[in-house]
Design an enzyme around this catalytic site. Structure first.
Site, PDB file in Angstrom:
ATOM      1  N   ASP A  92       0.862  -1.241   0.803  1.00  0.00           N
ATOM      2  CA  ASP A  92      -0.428   0.000  -0.251  1.00  0.00           C
ATOM      3  C   ASP A  92       1.075   1.566   0.015  1.00  0.00           C
ATOM      4  OD1 ASP A  92      -2.626   1.099  -0.035  1.00  0.00           O
ATOM      5  OD2 ASP A  92      -2.881   1.757   1.750  1.00  0.00           O
ATOM      6  N   HIS A 124      -4.123  13.779   0.934  1.00  0.00           N
ATOM      7  CA  HIS A 124      -4.652  12.981   2.186  1.00  0.00           C
ATOM      8  C   HIS A 124      -3.713  13.499   2.880  1.00  0.00           C
ATOM      9  CE1 HIS A 124      -4.954   9.738   4.623  1.00  0.00           C
ATOM     10  NE2 HIS A 124      -4.093   9.223   4.601  1.00  0.00           N
ATOM     11  N   GLU A 147     -10.667   3.693   3.994  1.00  0.00           N
ATOM     12  CA  GLU A 147      -9.853   4.617   2.776  1.00  0.00           C
ATOM     13  C   GLU A 147     -10.399   4.223   1.183  1.00  0.00           C
ATOM     14  OE1 GLU A 147      -5.885   3.759   4.129  1.00  0.00           O
ATOM     15  OE2 GLU A 147      -5.887   5.407   5.623  1.00  0.00           O
ATOM     16  N   GLU A 176      -9.445   4.375  -2.037  1.00  0.00           N
ATOM     17  CA  GLU A 176      -8.067   4.039  -3.430  1.00  0.00           C
ATOM     18  C   GLU A 176      -7.916   3.211  -4.555  1.00  0.00           C
ATOM     19  OE1 GLU A 176      -4.621   1.634  -1.140  1.00  0.00           O
ATOM     20  OE2 GLU A 176      -5.557   3.154   1.078  1.00  0.00           O
ATOM     21  N   ASP A 197      -8.977   0.047   1.751  1.00  0.00           N
ATOM     22  CA  ASP A 197      -8.325   0.159   2.878  1.00  0.00           C
ATOM     23  C   ASP A 197      -8.786   0.024   4.135  1.00  0.00           C
ATOM     24  OD1 ASP A 197      -5.499  -0.661   3.755  1.00  0.00           O
ATOM     25  OD2 ASP A 197      -4.676   1.565   3.918  1.00  0.00           O
ATOM     26  N   ARG A 226      -8.301   3.807  13.118  1.00  0.00           N
ATOM     27  CA  ARG A 226      -7.783   4.747  13.346  1.00  0.00           C
ATOM     28  C   ARG A 226      -6.970   5.402  14.830  1.00  0.00           C
ATOM     29  NH1 ARG A 226      -6.464   5.958   7.929  1.00  0.00           N
ATOM     30  NH2 ARG A 226      -8.190   6.660   7.495  1.00  0.00           N
ATOM     31  N   GLN A 247      -3.663   2.571  14.959  1.00  0.00           N
ATOM     32  CA  GLN A 247      -3.191   2.819  14.098  1.00  0.00           C
ATOM     33  C   GLN A 247      -2.676   4.064  14.804  1.00  0.00           C
ATOM     34  OE1 GLN A 247      -4.734   4.933  10.935  1.00  0.00           O
ATOM     35  NE2 GLN A 247      -3.044   4.990  10.085  1.00  0.00           N
ATOM     36  N   LYS A 301      -4.899  -2.141  10.207  1.00  0.00           N
ATOM     37  CA  LYS A 301      -4.979  -2.055   8.455  1.00  0.00           C
ATOM     38  C   LYS A 301      -5.327  -3.357   7.587  1.00  0.00           C
ATOM     39  CE  LYS A 301      -3.365   2.479   7.231  1.00  0.00           C
ATOM     40  NZ  LYS A 301      -4.064   3.279   7.111  1.00  0.00           N
ATOM     41  N   THR A 341      -9.634  -5.745   4.233  1.00  0.00           N
ATOM     42  CA  THR A 341      -9.217  -4.832   2.560  1.00  0.00           C
ATOM     43  C   THR A 341     -10.538  -4.867   0.940  1.00  0.00           C
ATOM     44  OG1 THR A 341      -7.545  -4.858   3.508  1.00  0.00           O
ATOM     45  CG2 THR A 341      -7.886  -3.673   0.844  1.00  0.00           C
ATOM     46  N   GLU A 397     -10.550  13.014   7.306  1.00  0.00           N
ATOM     47  CA  GLU A 397     -10.271  14.113   7.076  1.00  0.00           C
ATOM     48  C   GLU A 397     -11.677  15.076   7.172  1.00  0.00           C
ATOM     49  OE1 GLU A 397      -7.706  13.229   2.835  1.00  0.00           O
ATOM     50  OE2 GLU A 397      -8.658  11.437   4.214  1.00  0.00           O
TER      51      GLU A 397
HETATM   52 MN    MN Z   1      -4.248   2.705   2.254  1.00  0.00          MN
END
Ligand code: MN
Length: 442
Positions: free
Chosen positions: A138, A145, A209, A211, A243, A247, A250, A263, A267, A383
């Protein structure tokens, strides 16, 4: 690099009527590959091509119709259900199959009657992972971002000094990749709150996420880097990729070695692989803002500057459990474009192999979260809610800082350009359910 050819002709119509609907993601000009079986059956998985709202079963199609010599040989791995083996074939072989499928499915084709019985409605198909993914990396190419998230942690220095020089990435985990349409429990994990000691329990800050995923076609030998001039030849096609990210986990675990359990619990991939050939009309120049450093020579080429980026509109949609109960459709949370990525896919291939690391057919690259430059274009809730401090309001009055049990997140992507037929990726959707051991009515 893939070129625009007769298969992109906007005048082409298919004898599969639904493919001619201007809103279809899968017109004759797209022809993405996926792996499917009839829903509810225990049939062997087959490789199919999406056309309108149907799937052309390539095992049946190769047996029941007549194909040119060039296409017949390259169809063998597809008929056997092995997309990886097809992905590893030469670009000439892959293009021969695309040309043959374009001929076979167009209006007036002599193959119409032999192929009509090889169609399965997508509504009756269960989609699997399109191919076997050995390794998954990844990246972090979304500069908007990276800047927005960096600001939350380091207001004085949002972007670390290496960002504009080296494509940042980490090695992910392929065992928890799933095709669109699955459900997964909220992960458990260790996180730190205001309390003196960390806690273990259900994630409280679950996020998505937005992606793009790139699948490698042919790999390289260990010790033999892929030069940027050849990098595009090693790309097979693209999918959408979510993804999912815990948080709170993380934030507590990421230093000093980067993402780990935050993570790798799930996915999600869109099931149809849109080939680099199909994307040829949507290539755009790759450019950086004036004053930014030029990429080092091993990450730079004339072709990459001229058409290294890809114009793909990307969207995130959310349907809560309450909305689903009232049969209300999902709402769109944001829109961005893959052309705003700070690094191109060719640069990622060249960089990943620059130390001699070998890629293999079916390896997956995630692009990193694709946020746009403007407020409201964040590709994650982290975000959009400014780190969970400003909830977003949904049309039905519900609010979200992070995801709740029962939420279904759907990523969508499509390419539109004047003078070209619109193509799309189909949905990349999954639903969060209660953490294991927690009660749920879902
Ligand atoms: Mn990612």
């Amino acid at each position: 690099m893939s070129a625009i050819d007769a298969t992109h002709d906007t005048a082409l119509q298919s004898w599969v009527a639904s493919a001619n609907d201007p809103a279809s993601d899968f017109p004759l000009q797209n022809l993405p590959y996926g792996r499917f079986r009839r829903a509810g059956s225990d049939e062997a998985w087959r490789i199919g091509v999406a056309i309108g709202d149907q799937v052309l079963d390539l095992r049946w199609a190769s047996a029941r119709s007549t194909w040119s010599d060039a296409a017949r040989d390259a169809l063998v791995p597809l008929a056997q259900g092995d997309l990886n083996a097809f992905m590893a074939r030469s670009h000439a072989d892959r293009s021969a199959v695309r040309a043959a499928l374009s001929q076979a499915l167009r209006e007036g084709s002599e193959q119409t009657s032999s192929l009509r019985s090889c169609l399965v409605a997508q509504s009756q198909a269960e989609m699997g992972m399109p191919c076997s993914v050995g390794d998954y990396t990844d990246f972090y190419t979304g500069i908007h971002h990276a800047t927005a998230v960096g600001k939350l942690f380091r207001p004085d220095q949002p972007l670390l000094p290496n960002y504009k020089w080296v494509p940042i990435g980490y090695h992910g985990r392929s065992s928890s990749l799933r095709a669109s349409g699955h459900r997964f429990p909220r992960p458990l994990g260790q996180f730190k709150t205001e309390a003196a000691e960390p806690q273990f329990g259900p994630c409280r800050r679950l996020d998505y996420e937005l992606e793009v995923g790139a699948l490698i076609g042919s790999g390289n030998e260990l010790g033999e880097p892929i030069a940027i001039a050849q990098a595009e030849d090693h790309l097979f096609g693209l999918v959408l990729l979510n993804d999912w990210s815990a948080r709170d986990v993380q934030a507590w675990e990421y230093q000093p070695l980067g993402p780990f359990l935050a993570k790798n619990f799930a996915t999600t991939l869109s099931p149809w692989v849109v080939t680099m050939d199909a994307l040829a009309p949507f290539r755009v120049p790759f450019a950086r803002p004036a004053g930014d450093p030029k990429p080092l020579p091993y990450l730079d080429s004339a072709s990459n500057r001229e058409q290294g980026a890809i114009d793909i509109t990307l969207e995130v949609w959310l349907q809560t459990a309450a909305m689903r109960a009232r049969a209300e459709p999902a709402v769109r949370l944001m829109q961005s474009n893959f052309r705003d990525a700070y690094w191109t896919l060719a640069q990622l291939v060249a960089h990943h192999t620059s130390n001699g690391c070998n890629l293999q057919s079916g390896d997956l690259f995630g692009s990193g979260t694709q946020s746009g430059p403007d407020v409201g274009q964040g590709g994650s809730l982290l975000e959009l809610t400014h780190g969970g401090k400003q909830p977003i309001m949904l049309p039905d009055g519900e609010t979200r800082t992070f995801l709740e049990d029962g939420d279904t997140v759907t990523l969508r992507g499509f390419c539109e350009r004047a003078g070209q037929r619109r193509i799309g990726f189909g949905d990349c959707a999954a639903t969060v359910i209660a953490a294991r051991g927690m009660s749920s009515t879902l």
